[in-house]
Design a protein around this motif. Structure first.
Motif, PDB file in Angstrom:
ATOM      1  N   THR A 143       0.325  11.013  -2.360  1.00  9.56           N
ATOM      2  CA  THR A 143       1.801  10.551  -1.972  1.00  9.56           C
ATOM      3  C   THR A 143       2.895  11.442  -1.727  1.00  9.56           C
ATOM      4  O   THR A 143       4.159  10.947  -1.271  1.00  9.56           O
ATOM      5  N   GLU A 144       2.437  12.580  -2.108  1.00 16.09           N
ATOM      6  CA  GLU A 144       3.704  13.397  -1.795  1.00 16.09           C
ATOM      7  C   GLU A 144       3.827  14.019  -0.461  1.00 16.09           C
ATOM      8  O   GLU A 144       3.110  14.463   0.164  1.00 16.09           O
TER       9      GLU A 144
ATOM     10  N   GLU B 255       0.518  -1.203   0.664  1.00 13.72           N
ATOM     11  CA  GLU B 255      -0.228  -0.397   0.058  1.00 13.72           C
ATOM     12  C   GLU B 255       1.014   0.970  -0.391  1.00 13.72           C
ATOM     13  O   GLU B 255       1.808   1.436   0.919  1.00 13.72           O
ATOM     14  N   PRO B 256       0.667   2.617  -0.544  1.00 13.09           N
ATOM     15  CA  PRO B 256       1.353   4.100  -0.565  1.00 13.09           C
ATOM     16  C   PRO B 256       1.204   4.277   0.403  1.00 13.09           C
ATOM     17  O   PRO B 256       0.022   4.199   1.533  1.00 13.09           O
TER      18      PRO B 256
ATOM     19  N   ARG C 281      -3.261  16.152   3.086  1.00 11.53           N
ATOM     20  CA  ARG C 281      -2.890  17.271   2.393  1.00 11.53           C
ATOM     21  C   ARG C 281      -3.013  18.661   2.605  1.00 11.53           C
ATOM     22  O   ARG C 281      -3.989  18.292   3.624  1.00 11.53           O
ATOM     23  N   PRO C 282      -1.844  19.633   2.059  1.00  6.02           N
ATOM     24  CA  PRO C 282      -1.910  20.207   2.948  1.00  6.02           C
ATOM     25  C   PRO C 282      -2.863  21.397   3.135  1.00  6.02           C
ATOM     26  O   PRO C 282      -3.086  22.882   3.651  1.00  6.02           O
ATOM     27  N   ASN C 283      -4.451  21.143   1.780  1.00 10.68           N
ATOM     28  CA  ASN C 283      -5.673  22.099   1.712  1.00 10.68           C
ATOM     29  C   ASN C 283      -6.703  21.476   2.439  1.00 10.68           C
ATOM     30  O   ASN C 283      -7.961  21.624   1.893  1.00 10.68           O
TER      31      ASN C 283
END
Ligand SMILES: [Fe+2]
Ligand SMILES: [Fe+2]
Length: 542
Positions: free
Chosen positions: A236-237, A3-4, A9-11
């Protein structure tokens, strides 16, 4: 297939809600929550259901900014009616508590005539029996104090009212939270859990530390549909790593409003945390992404919704070592204990400081100074200006302190000496007292009296007296609601002719004429301070 590993997320916006309403500090303690429920929320909901057009036009009128009007796109009568009916059905206990407070006030007005109050205990409304003490002030004015720790343990404190709404934010505009409930538009994820849930720390840790979807799903106890929704808020970032301050002096960064991060090589301090999420915008700013992984001290100046923001605090809870608040807890209805509120919200590390008390840390200290005014002359103790000493630099975060008694600063100056940098708000118009405290008042307050008792900070003369008294070398006025991403808690729009702008311009000019570094902050700012032995200040503005 493995699994990733995913990040939040920043937003991804995480709003704490109480029965669909934005959780500000008076909605968490049961007594103030009960009064706001009946005197604010139900009134606004009834009015909207009756005439949504009036609300739609009122929110476009700048004169009525911050008023009791719902700010929705389109007609939401059906949704608001559902919310109102559910509230009336499910929150009967709080509705009764609110009318019990009203009855108790009436009882005290009628029978608290200076004779012993003991016989009145039998007449205290049932809902409040055992939860209040009846008292006089020394002028024989009767009142009551709430035994707050017992109320939190009672049927009036319902964690089932609490939830976190996760949605995406991509622009600054958000409706004013005291007047507009948050309706589920279908794309948001409702996390039905108390604010104190440790699973929220797991979620918010994912801003910097990755986890798989199945792991976080398990921690949050989500069904498949909600897990799929959650996935839309994950990426994923990886975020860019934080580069901490490593010099010998100190660095402070302005995050907007009264929120400032100060770092030395050894300690990090964040005042009145009110943070923007990270998304594209024309106005550059520091955001959640610009915070260190550990914050040693969070300092709260006072209990107004633009200075203690649970939305930000809950997301930072896992990285806050100590949260320092002004001492209160005297039990006045208008002054709920911040320590207790924060404890209920899962903060186990709350430090209360009374006026002039201090905590010391390596190469520095934090001291609570008296903060006068800005609370409509109500007896509210939850107020402190913070003097922060870091590596020999004295910074004074005065927030909305109104210098109504300049002699006080003379007494303080004798104790603490000069101040290198002063940070101060100058919202010298101020809303009438009833704007925040109206729902707690059970008899009509005359308009003229209400308007004379404003939630107003220092004007030019008052702020100047602080600058002069402490021989400040640098003076920074907060942006006072001009940062558009804070509309949802501030709800003010100033022009060049608005008093807070005119008065703060005068202060900045005055300071400059005296050779004092001064500006009104906006958006972001970074200043590097020398170590105690160095000779000059190095500055880098944005
Ligand atoms: Fe304030
Ligand atoms: Fe303020």
């Amino acid at each position: 297939m493995t699994e990733p590993e995913l990040y939040l997320r920043p937003n991804a916006m995480a709003e704490p809600l109480i029965d669909g309403w934005y959780a500000w500090a008076h909605l968490i303690p049961p007594a103030t929550a009960a009064r706001n429920l009946t005197q604010r929320h139900l009134k606004i909901m009834d009015s909207y259901i009756e005439s949504p057009e009036t609300h739609a036009s009122a929110v476009k009128n700048p004169q009525l900014l911050g008023g009791p009007f719902m700010d929705f796109e389109g007609n939401k009568v059906q949704e608001v009616r559902q919310l109102r009916d559910r509230t009336l059905r499910e929150r009967k206990k709080l509705l009764d508590l609110s009318s019990a407070i009203e009855k108790l006030d009436q009882l005290l007005r009628e029978k608290g005539t200076g004779f012993s109050l003991e016989s009145l205990y039998a007449e205290v409304p049932n809902e409040l029996q055992g939860y209040v003490e009846l008292v006089y002030d020394l002028n024989n004015h009767p009142s009551f104090r709430v035994i707050e720790p017992l109320l939190y343990r009672s049927e009036y404190y319902e964690e089932s009212m609490q939830s976190i709404m996760l949605s995406e934010i991509s622009r600054d505009d958000r409706p004013f939270v005291l007047s507009t409930p948050r309706l589920d538009e279908g794309e948001a994820l409702q996390l039905e859990m108390p604010f104190s849930s440790p699973a929220l720390d797991d979620l918010f840790r994912m801003k910097v530390a990755s986890m798989t979807l199945s792991k976080i799903r398990e921690k949050l106890n989500l069904d498949e549909k909600d897990a799929a929704k959650l996935r839309t808020f994950l990426t994923t970032e990886a975020p860019k790593p934080y580069s901490r301050y490593e010099g010998d002096g100190a660095r402070w960064r302005y995050f907007g409003h009264a929120c400032i991060l100060l770092e030395t090589g050894g300690v990090s301090v964040l005042t009145d945390p009110v943070l923007s999420y990270t998304y594209e915008s024309d106005i550059s700013r520091y955001t959640y992404d610009d915070l260190p992984p550990v914050i040693d001290y969070v300092l709260i100046t006072h209990n107004h919704q633009d200075h203690i923001l649970f939305e930000t605090l809950l997301q930072l809870r896992h990285r806050i070592r100590n949260i320092v608040v002004p001492r209160n807890g005297g039990g006045s209805l208008q002054d709920p204990s911040l320590r207790l509120v924060l404890n209920q919200c899962g903060f186990k590390n709350v430090i209360e400081l009374a006026e002039m008390e201090e905590i010391r840390f390596e190469k520095g200290s934090v001291q609570a100074l008296p903060f006068l005014g800005e609370h409509g002359d109500l007896n509210v103790m939850t107020k402190a200006a913070w003097k922060l000493n870091a590596n020999g630099q004295n910074l004074l975060f005065a927030a909305d302190s109104c210098n109504i008694s300049p002699k006080m600063y003379g007494h303080i100056h004798r104790e603490i000496g000069d101040v290198d940098a002063l940070f101060v708000g100058m919202e010298c118009n101020g809303a009438p007292m009833s704007w925040i405290y109206g729902p707690l008042i059970t008899q009509r307050i005359e308009r003229q009296k209400d308007h004379s008792r404003r939630l107003a900070g220092s004007d030019f003369e008052r702020a100047k007296a602080i600058v002069d008294q402490f021989h400040c070398k640098e003076v920074y006025v907060y942006a006072m609601g001009q940062e558009p991403w804070l509309n949802y808690v501030m709800s003010v729009k100033y022009t060049e002719a608005s008093k807070p702008i005119v008065e703060s311009n005068r202060l900045v000019e005055y300071c400059k004429s005296q050779g004092i570094v001064a500006e009104r902050l906006f958006g972001e700012k970074e200043i590097l301070l020398p170590s105690a032995n160095a000779e000059c200040t190095v500055r880098r503005g944005h």
